[in-house]
Design a protein around this motif. Sequence first.
Motif, PDB file in Angstrom:
ATOM      1  N   ALA A 190       0.842  -1.205   0.000  1.00 30.83           N
ATOM      2  CA  ALA A 190       0.000   0.000   0.000  1.00 30.83           C
ATOM      3  C   ALA A 190       0.880   1.260   0.000  1.00 30.83           C
ATOM      4  O   ALA A 190       0.567   2.256  -0.672  1.00 30.83           O
ATOM      5  N   TYR A 191       1.983   1.205   0.735  1.00 34.79           N
ATOM      6  CA  TYR A 191       2.923   2.333   0.768  1.00 34.79           C
ATOM      7  C   TYR A 191       3.476   2.608  -0.632  1.00 34.79           C
ATOM      8  O   TYR A 191       3.498   3.753  -1.108  1.00 34.79           O
ATOM      9  N   LEU A 192       3.909   1.527  -1.315  1.00 33.56           N
ATOM     10  CA  LEU A 192       4.494   1.708  -2.650  1.00 33.56           C
ATOM     11  C   LEU A 192       3.440   2.188  -3.649  1.00 33.56           C
ATOM     12  O   LEU A 192       3.743   2.972  -4.549  1.00 33.56           O
ATOM     13  N   GLU A 193       2.209   1.724  -3.481  1.00 35.44           N
ATOM     14  CA  GLU A 193       1.135   2.214  -4.364  1.00 35.44           C
ATOM     15  C   GLU A 193       0.893   3.702  -4.106  1.00 35.44           C
ATOM     16  O   GLU A 193       0.687   4.495  -5.026  1.00 35.44           O
ATOM     17  N   HIS A 194       0.962   4.072  -2.829  1.00 38.15           N
ATOM     18  CA  HIS A 194       0.807   5.480  -2.456  1.00 38.15           C
ATOM     19  C   HIS A 194       1.926   6.317  -3.080  1.00 38.15           C
ATOM     20  O   HIS A 194       1.679   7.394  -3.650  1.00 38.15           O
ATOM     21  N   VAL A 195       3.157   5.824  -2.995  1.00 35.49           N
ATOM     22  CA  VAL A 195       4.303   6.551  -3.563  1.00 35.49           C
ATOM     23  C   VAL A 195       4.110   6.708  -5.073  1.00 35.49           C
ATOM     24  O   VAL A 195       4.325   7.789  -5.643  1.00 35.49           O
ATOM     25  N   ALA A 196       3.681   5.613  -5.718  1.00 36.65           N
ATOM     26  CA  ALA A 196       3.482   5.655  -7.181  1.00 36.65           C
ATOM     27  C   ALA A 196       2.439   6.706  -7.546  1.00 36.65           C
ATOM     28  O   ALA A 196       2.609   7.449  -8.516  1.00 36.65           O
ATOM     29  N   ASP A 197       1.374   6.784  -6.752  1.00 42.18           N
ATOM     30  CA  ASP A 197       0.321   7.775  -7.037  1.00 42.18           C
ATOM     31  C   ASP A 197       0.791   9.194  -6.729  1.00 42.18           C
ATOM     32  O   ASP A 197       0.604  10.113  -7.513  1.00 42.18           O
ATOM     33  N   ARG A 198       1.402   9.323  -5.566  1.00 43.90           N
ATOM     34  CA  ARG A 198       1.764  10.655  -5.083  1.00 43.90           C
ATOM     35  C   ARG A 198       2.749  11.345  -6.015  1.00 43.90           C
ATOM     36  O   ARG A 198       2.715  12.556  -6.210  1.00 43.90           O
ATOM     37  N   PHE A 199       3.670  10.544  -6.599  1.00 39.12           N
ATOM     38  CA  PHE A 199       4.686  11.126  -7.481  1.00 39.12           C
ATOM     39  C   PHE A 199       4.396  10.805  -8.951  1.00 39.12           C
ATOM     40  O   PHE A 199       5.264  10.962  -9.801  1.00 39.12           O
ATOM     41  N   ASP A 200       3.206  10.339  -9.189  1.00 39.67           N
ATOM     42  CA  ASP A 200       2.738  10.073 -10.553  1.00 39.67           C
ATOM     43  C   ASP A 200       3.740   9.202 -11.342  1.00 39.67           C
ATOM     44  O   ASP A 200       4.186   9.569 -12.428  1.00 39.67           O
ATOM     45  N   LEU A 201       4.065   8.048 -10.776  1.00 36.36           N
ATOM     46  CA  LEU A 201       5.129   7.221 -11.358  1.00 36.36           C
ATOM     47  C   LEU A 201       4.613   6.119 -12.272  1.00 36.36           C
ATOM     48  O   LEU A 201       5.365   5.588 -13.084  1.00 36.36           O
ATOM     49  N   ARG A 202       3.325   5.786 -12.146  1.00 37.40           N
ATOM     50  CA  ARG A 202       2.823   4.692 -12.993  1.00 37.40           C
ATOM     51  C   ARG A 202       2.904   5.034 -14.472  1.00 37.40           C
ATOM     52  O   ARG A 202       3.053   4.149 -15.306  1.00 37.40           O
ATOM     53  N   ARG A 203       2.836   6.317 -14.796  1.00 32.85           N
ATOM     54  CA  ARG A 203       2.834   6.723 -16.210  1.00 32.85           C
ATOM     55  C   ARG A 203       4.121   6.286 -16.920  1.00 32.85           C
ATOM     56  O   ARG A 203       4.149   6.154 -18.132  1.00 32.85           O
ATOM     57  N   HIS A 204       5.200   6.073 -16.151  1.00 29.80           N
ATOM     58  CA  HIS A 204       6.456   5.679 -16.788  1.00 29.80           C
ATOM     59  C   HIS A 204       6.474   4.199 -17.160  1.00 29.80           C
ATOM     60  O   HIS A 204       7.307   3.771 -17.940  1.00 29.80           O
ATOM     61  N   PHE A 205       5.598   3.417 -16.525  1.00 30.66           N
ATOM     62  CA  PHE A 205       5.731   1.958 -16.613  1.00 30.66           C
ATOM     63  C   PHE A 205       4.709   1.318 -17.523  1.00 30.66           C
ATOM     64  O   PHE A 205       3.575   1.789 -17.644  1.00 30.66           O
ATOM     65  N   ARG A 206       5.123   0.205 -18.119  1.00 34.61           N
ATOM     66  CA  ARG A 206       4.174  -0.689 -18.765  1.00 34.61           C
ATOM     67  C   ARG A 206       4.185  -1.970 -17.946  1.00 34.61           C
ATOM     68  O   ARG A 206       5.238  -2.593 -17.764  1.00 34.61           O
ATOM     69  N   PHE A 207       3.013  -2.321 -17.450  1.00 36.14           N
ATOM     70  CA  PHE A 207       2.898  -3.485 -16.571  1.00 36.14           C
ATOM     71  C   PHE A 207       2.558  -4.724 -17.394  1.00 36.14           C
ATOM     72  O   PHE A 207       2.014  -4.624 -18.502  1.00 36.14           O
ATOM     73  N   GLY A 208       2.873  -5.882 -16.845  1.00 33.93           N
ATOM     74  CA  GLY A 208       2.632  -7.119 -17.582  1.00 33.93           C
ATOM     75  C   GLY A 208       3.649  -7.315 -18.692  1.00 33.93           C
ATOM     76  O   GLY A 208       3.408  -8.062 -19.632  1.00 33.93           O
ATOM     77  N   HIS A 209       4.778  -6.631 -18.577  1.00 32.18           N
ATOM     78  CA  HIS A 209       5.854  -6.765 -19.560  1.00 32.18           C
ATOM     79  C   HIS A 209       7.105  -7.297 -18.871  1.00 32.18           C
ATOM     80  O   HIS A 209       7.680  -6.603 -18.025  1.00 32.18           O
ATOM     81  N   ARG A 210       7.517  -8.489 -19.235  1.00 39.66           N
ATOM     82  CA  ARG A 210       8.785  -9.017 -18.706  1.00 39.66           C
ATOM     83  C   ARG A 210       9.852  -8.785 -19.762  1.00 39.66           C
ATOM     84  O   ARG A 210       9.684  -9.176 -20.913  1.00 39.66           O
ATOM     85  N   VAL A 211      10.917  -8.102 -19.373  1.00 44.74           N
ATOM     86  CA  VAL A 211      11.986  -7.834 -20.343  1.00 44.74           C
ATOM     87  C   VAL A 211      12.697  -9.149 -20.656  1.00 44.74           C
ATOM     88  O   VAL A 211      13.149  -9.855 -19.745  1.00 44.74           O
ATOM     89  N   GLY A 212      12.766  -9.475 -21.952  1.00 44.57           N
ATOM     90  CA  GLY A 212      13.371 -10.738 -22.360  1.00 44.57           C
ATOM     91  C   GLY A 212      14.794 -10.562 -22.864  1.00 44.57           C
ATOM     92  O   GLY A 212      15.643 -11.430 -22.661  1.00 44.57           O
ATOM     93  N   ALA A 213      15.051  -9.418 -23.513  1.00 45.72           N
ATOM     94  CA  ALA A 213      16.376  -9.223 -24.094  1.00 45.72           C
ATOM     95  C   ALA A 213      16.758  -7.758 -24.066  1.00 45.72           C
ATOM     96  O   ALA A 213      15.897  -6.865 -24.118  1.00 45.72           O
ATOM     97  N   ALA A 214      18.054  -7.509 -23.947  1.00 42.63           N
ATOM     98  CA  ALA A 214      18.603  -6.151 -24.040  1.00 42.63           C
ATOM     99  C   ALA A 214      19.955  -6.285 -24.714  1.00 42.63           C
ATOM    100  O   ALA A 214      20.832  -7.000 -24.222  1.00 42.63           O
ATOM    101  N   ARG A 215      20.088  -5.651 -25.857  1.00 42.82           N
ATOM    102  CA  ARG A 215      21.332  -5.790 -26.635  1.00 42.82           C
ATOM    103  C   ARG A 215      21.945  -4.431 -26.892  1.00 42.82           C
ATOM    104  O   ARG A 215      21.243  -3.497 -27.291  1.00 42.82           O
TER     105      ARG A 215
END
Length: 539
Positions: free
Chosen positions: A94-119
């Motif tokens: 709940a704290y982390l959800e609060h932080v995400a809301d308070r600082f508007d951080l969810r907009r940076h993320f895409r959820f349900g995405h597991r990074v498979g490769a980085a080259r």
Amino acid sequence: MAGAGMATAEERVDAVVVGAGFAGLYAAHRLSELGLAVRGFEAGLGVGGTWYWNRYPGARCDIESLEYSYQFSDELAREWKWSERYAAQPEILAYLEHVADRFDLRRHFRFGHRVGAARYDESTATWAVSTDAGARVRARFVLLATGCLSKPNIPKIPGLDSFRGAVHHTGLWPAEGVDVRGLRVGVIGTGSSAVQAIPLLAEHARRLVVFQRTPTYSVPARNRPLDPEEERRVKADYRGFRLRNWRMPFGAFADQEPRGGSALEASPEERRARYDTWWEKGGLPFLAAYDDLLVSPEANRTAADYIRERIREIVRDPALAESLLPEQMVGCKRLCIDSGYYETWNREHVALVDLRRNPILGIEAGGVRTRAERFDLDLLVLATGFDAMTGAALAIDLRGREGRPLREKWASGPRTYLGLCTAGFPNLFFITGPGSPSVLANMVPAIEQHVNWIADCLAHLGARGLGCIEARPEAEEAWVEHVNQVAGFTVFPTCNSWYLGANVPGKPRVFMPYIGFGTYVDRCDEVAEKGYEGFDLRR
Ligand code: N01
């Protein structure tokens, strides 16, 4: 959830952040404050990282709640109220959800995405990052905020797939919970997760069978509702309080006394009194009762003997108590803290299977078969831990200069400079990576220190028109040697812990965390002050 299953056009950003736990959220916050375009990816459907996945009964932090939170915002620190001495998983989430809301951080993320490769593409000095849900991004920088304990270790026990009932790993616990009422439940493992889950599973299960490979040391947590008066007193100078404590091992409260000195210089009576005090206070600071418990085997034995004595006192069946007595040095594997763990062994319907004497032969549709007996079970809980510190990074197909895979570079163990970067992989940063204090510090301050260092470094590069930073092989070499040398002065390398990778069959045995948060912070500061000594900075 955005874009799951669909291939999308390549997005261009400045930095990719992998993971939306404590580290990823703060990284997205700091980097976007610098004016960088950030794309975050998170495999879960929400923020929280560790605290999103570990929803098993009893999941709770082993650092006190007044210490286990961010320090970057005084307003956030003032306004958030913890309800208990040690926060439980739902409250931290709940704290982390609060932080995400308070600082508007969810907009940076895409959820349900597991990074498979980085080259890494040397011709453009950029990273091409892709996810299993079809996203593709190109970025100059990649920050792995993938956590130290996030890749579950699923044991390869013959027949596991044939089990008829449900099987749940503690680190992948269903969000809707698991109803164990009336069930015969088996638990494999007796580490921190099991020690927290066992008393609560025992409350409701018809029968609980615990399969123990290595007995563990546990100290009472003495969890309790947080006294509003204590909170008021601490928060009257919260910044000062956090500053005094943040460099201390285990985030221990700095004003707790008595402590320090050598266990070997105290008389048996003095030692007993001091251990009693710390046993009564509860929690990880037990290991700080004397200065030499983690460096001197003889001093360590005094603390280990004390805990063994307490186990014999609490567990009424002497034969059972003997089976629960750990032999390794205390603290060598991470000390557990519990609420009623040893007491639970006095319950009639709770049984121990000591795998040292009676190993598991296999799992069958109806239960677990050991050499001596078969246990009929309806539900199996794998409290078998994690492929720690390197598992999540190595699960990604990471390729650096000349297409070299990180898996190949780290085949005999992780190699980093300051736990932050690895040579041959420009502009790739690990947050609390192997070679940094991470799990041997209070994780949240350790994360903030890393993110702040990285953010300052990116600002430094930007201000000078530089686009590339890479650890030098010789600096990395020296750091790896130093990390090992320091560990060699302690009791840590003496047992089969996950700090060493010894819990995962075939994993190279290398001590991964750096011991000494204060020294480490000074070294990182010094490196930056000297113009990023040990790194190559390029245009
Ligand atoms: O995992 P662990 P965990 N057959 O690796 C056993 C943090 N944490 O999830 O010791 C049979 O400690 C294994 O046996 P052995 C904390 O840092 C914190 O409990 O390898 N048994 C061990 O008993 C912690 O240290 C909190 O011989 C097998 C257990 O499974 C870290 O996370 C709460 C086996 C795994 O213990 C990991 O804790 C929870 C096999 N094939 C976690 N494989 C708090 O804040 C493994 N085991 C309080």
